[in-house]
Motif scaffolding. Structure first.
Motif, short mmCIF file in Angstrom:
data_model
loop_
_atom_site.label_atom_id
_atom_site.label_comp_id
_atom_site.label_asym_id
_atom_site.label_seq_id
_atom_site.Cartn_x
_atom_site.Cartn_y
_atom_site.Cartn_z
N ALA A 139 0.83 -1.21 0.00
CA ALA A 139 0.00 0.00 0.00
C ALA A 139 0.87 1.26 0.00
O ALA A 139 0.58 2.23 -0.72
CB ALA A 139 -0.93 -0.02 1.21
N ASP A 140 1.95 1.24 0.79
CA ASP A 140 2.84 2.41 0.84
C ASP A 140 3.53 2.62 -0.51
O ASP A 140 3.75 3.76 -0.93
CB ASP A 140 3.89 2.23 1.94
CG ASP A 140 3.31 2.38 3.33
OD1 ASP A 140 2.24 3.02 3.46
OD2 ASP A 140 3.90 1.87 4.29
N PHE A 141 3.88 1.52 -1.18
CA PHE A 141 4.51 1.63 -2.49
C PHE A 141 3.62 2.40 -3.46
O PHE A 141 4.09 3.25 -4.23
CB PHE A 141 4.79 0.22 -3.03
CG PHE A 141 5.30 0.17 -4.44
CD1 PHE A 141 6.61 0.51 -4.74
CD2 PHE A 141 4.46 -0.23 -5.48
CE1 PHE A 141 7.07 0.47 -6.05
CE2 PHE A 141 4.92 -0.28 -6.79
CZ PHE A 141 6.23 0.07 -7.06
N CYS A 142 2.33 2.14 -3.41
CA CYS A 142 1.40 2.86 -4.30
C CYS A 142 1.25 4.31 -3.87
O CYS A 142 1.13 5.20 -4.72
CB CYS A 142 0.06 2.15 -4.32
SG CYS A 142 0.11 0.57 -5.17
N LYS A 143 1.26 4.56 -2.56
CA LYS A 143 1.17 5.94 -2.09
C LYS A 143 2.39 6.75 -2.54
O LYS A 143 2.29 7.97 -2.72
CB LYS A 143 1.06 5.97 -0.57
CG LYS A 143 -0.26 5.42 -0.04
CD LYS A 143 -0.25 5.38 1.48
CE LYS A 143 -1.53 4.73 2.02
NZ LYS A 143 -1.50 4.61 3.50
N VAL A 160 -4.90 -1.52 -4.12
CA VAL A 160 -3.78 -1.58 -5.07
C VAL A 160 -4.28 -2.07 -6.43
O VAL A 160 -3.88 -1.55 -7.48
CB VAL A 160 -2.67 -2.49 -4.52
CG1 VAL A 160 -1.55 -2.63 -5.54
CG2 VAL A 160 -2.12 -1.93 -3.21
N GLN A 161 -5.15 -3.07 -6.43
CA GLN A 161 -5.71 -3.56 -7.69
C GLN A 161 -6.42 -2.43 -8.43
O GLN A 161 -6.25 -2.26 -9.64
CB GLN A 161 -6.70 -4.69 -7.40
CG GLN A 161 -6.06 -5.95 -6.85
CD GLN A 161 -7.09 -6.96 -6.36
OE1 GLN A 161 -8.20 -6.58 -5.96
NE2 GLN A 161 -6.73 -8.23 -6.36
N GLU A 162 -7.21 -1.64 -7.69
CA GLU A 162 -7.95 -0.55 -8.32
C GLU A 162 -7.00 0.48 -8.93
O GLU A 162 -7.24 0.99 -10.04
CB GLU A 162 -8.87 0.11 -7.29
CG GLU A 162 -10.02 -0.79 -6.86
CD GLU A 162 -10.70 -0.29 -5.60
OE1 GLU A 162 -10.37 0.85 -5.15
OE2 GLU A 162 -11.56 -1.01 -5.06
N GLN A 163 -5.90 0.79 -8.23
CA GLN A 163 -4.97 1.76 -8.77
C GLN A 163 -4.28 1.23 -10.03
O GLN A 163 -4.14 1.94 -11.02
CB GLN A 163 -3.92 2.15 -7.74
CG GLN A 163 -3.02 3.29 -8.22
CD GLN A 163 -1.98 3.67 -7.19
OE1 GLN A 163 -1.29 2.82 -6.64
NE2 GLN A 163 -1.86 4.97 -6.93
N ALA A 164 -3.87 -0.03 -9.98
CA ALA A 164 -3.22 -0.63 -11.15
C ALA A 164 -4.16 -0.63 -12.36
O ALA A 164 -3.75 -0.34 -13.49
CB ALA A 164 -2.75 -2.05 -10.82
N LEU A 165 -5.42 -0.94 -12.12
CA LEU A 165 -6.39 -0.96 -13.22
C LEU A 165 -6.62 0.45 -13.77
O LEU A 165 -6.71 0.65 -14.98
CB LEU A 165 -7.71 -1.56 -12.73
CG LEU A 165 -7.65 -3.06 -12.38
CD1 LEU A 165 -8.92 -3.48 -11.66
CD2 LEU A 165 -7.43 -3.91 -13.62
N ALA A 166 -6.70 1.43 -12.86
CA ALA A 166 -6.92 2.82 -13.30
C ALA A 166 -5.75 3.35 -14.12
O ALA A 166 -5.93 4.22 -14.98
CB ALA A 166 -7.16 3.71 -12.08
N LEU A 167 -4.56 2.81 -13.88
CA LEU A 167 -3.36 3.25 -14.60
C LEU A 167 -3.17 2.52 -15.93
O LEU A 167 -2.18 2.75 -16.63
CB LEU A 167 -2.13 3.06 -13.72
CG LEU A 167 -2.02 4.01 -12.52
CD1 LEU A 167 -0.93 3.53 -11.56
CD2 LEU A 167 -1.71 5.43 -12.99
N GLY A 168 -4.09 1.62 -16.26
CA GLY A 168 -4.01 0.94 -17.55
C GLY A 168 -3.13 -0.29 -17.56
O GLY A 168 -2.71 -0.74 -18.64
N CYS A 169 -2.85 -0.86 -16.39
CA CYS A 169 -1.96 -2.03 -16.35
C CYS A 169 -2.55 -3.24 -17.08
O CYS A 169 -1.81 -4.00 -17.70
CB CYS A 169 -1.65 -2.40 -14.90
SG CYS A 169 -0.49 -1.28 -14.09
#
Length: 400
Positions: A178-182, A219-228
């Motif tokens: 979680a911190d890595f994404c922050k 984290v899954q939501e952020q990765a998906l929002a970034l187009g991963c």
């Protein structure tokens, strides 16, 4: 992922030959800590059978701490290296029998205070390690007027690979992920490293995406929002390096399992077709993992069986079973079993005369008799025989 599978192993430089005279130097902390206290199962995924685990940075052994017990005759204690370790120590102590409890000595009180301080400090220092890794990954070469624009540095993929390796180790911890994404780490992976020209950096980036994403919805939501998802499917379908394709599949599985948003993106981007093409590749590991993911998606989301049948999935799976026999067939038969379970349309397609599936299953059962290593495949064949050819399609069902 592990996995998981190509995971990192901590700090302290090993035998990576291309490091050169300017190694990445990061303080060693948290050595010897339990890596998976939150219940996440470490990924068993590995890059490929012939890819050695990257040497890199090894954890040092933590020094022994003050001896426990009033008389100092118990084995030396070590500080817990994170908050979960400290909690585990407290639980262990709380389970002691009343007769074993004794007043806390000054020595033990001091030890406990030091342990708590070190556990909190270790968590903060892990964040500093991640920041240092990100500084290495963000390194840019000068360019553009006034320095306003710059291109990703091409110079030291060895240091970048070591940084990705350590981040994968640290992010096995859910809090660190979680911190890595922050810290905007996921954005860096999505925008630069999943499409990096160096294959090792692509597969390490894909592995890190999967490691961070598994079991962490935010984290899954952020990765998906970034187009991963789109980039990972492209890697799985087209990358020239087998290890990159395997790691991309690992990351995709971490974004679609138990994540409805990930599954919807997967469907919109024609992910099932990409999965089928992966099963048709000559790479055994990729074929096995693709079939395994398909089988699990069918079990978890039976509502998509009609879509798969309309794509010709039954015919494609039967064609794969007709290829030269290999352990991969167990997973293909498992996927076909999942597809026809409680699904009359799938059963009817299996009965199409031009497929000759009944004869194929009969021959396969004869081939596998008395071969213990293929017993599960034999069971799948026998189940398909019962469901598809011994009951009417409308009444067919099968134990999962």
């Amino acid at each position: 992922m592990s996995g998981q599978d190509g995971g990192a192993q901590g700090w302290e430089w090993g035998a990576r030959g291309a490091v050169g005279a300017d190694p990445l130097v990061v303080p060693v902390v948290g050595a010897g800590r339990q890596r998976h206290p939150t219940g996440r199962v470490p990924s068993a995924d590995t890059a490929s059978g012939d890819v050695a685990e990257a040497p890199g940075l090894r954890p040092r052994t933590a020094p022994a701490m003050a001896e426990g017990g009033a008389g100092g005759n118990q084995p030396p204690r070590e500080h817990p290296q994170n908050l979960q370790g400290l909690l585990q120590m407290a639980i262990t102590a709380g389970n002691a029998e009343p007769s074993q409890l004794e007043p806390m000595s000054d020595e033990r009180r001091q030890w406990l205070q030091e342990a708590m301080a070190q556990a909190f400090r270790g968590q903060l220092e892990e964040v500093e390690q991640m920041k240092e890794c990100l500084r290495v990954l963000e390194a840019v070469s000068p360019g553009g007027e006034g320095g306003e624009t710059s291109e990703p540095a091409e110079g030291d993929p060895s240091r970048q690979a070591s940084a990705l390796e350590l981040l994968a180790e640290l992010c096995e911890n859910l809090d660190n992920a979680a911190d890595f994404c922050k810290l905007d780490g996921m954005r860096l992976l999505a925008h630069r490293y999943l499409e990096h020209p160096v294959a090792e950096l692509r597969w390490r980036a894909a592995h890190l995406v999967g490691t961070c994403a598994q079991n962490v919805p935010k984290v899954q939501e952020q990765a998906l929002a970034l187009g991963c998802m789109r980039k990972l499917l492209r890697l799985l379908d087209h990358d020239g390096a087998d290890v990159v394709r395997v790691k991309a599949l690992f990351a995709i599985s971490c974004l679609v399992r138990a994540q409805e948003g990930g599954l919807q993106q997967f469907l919109r981007l024609d992910g099932f077709s990409v999965l089928m093409r992966a099963m048709q590749s000559p790479v055994e590991k990729l074929k096995v993992k693709s079939a395994f993911l398909l089988q699990n998606l069918l079990l978890d989301h039976p509502e998509h069986k009609e879509t798969l049948c309309s794509m010709g999935m039954v015919q494609q799976l039967v064609a794969l079973i007709r290829s030269e026999h290999s352990p991969f067939h167990e997973h293909v038969l498992g996927a076909l079993c999942s597809l026809v379970t409680d699904f009359p349309q799938g059963v009817r397609e299996c009965r199409e005369p031009q497929l000759a599936l009944e004869e194929l299953l009969r021959e396969r059962c004869q081939l596998l008799q008395r071969q213990e290593e293929f017993q599960e495949e034999l069971e799948f064949c026998e189940r398909l025989q019962r469901v598809c050819f011994q009951t009417p399609p409308e009444e067919s069902s099968m134990d999962r």
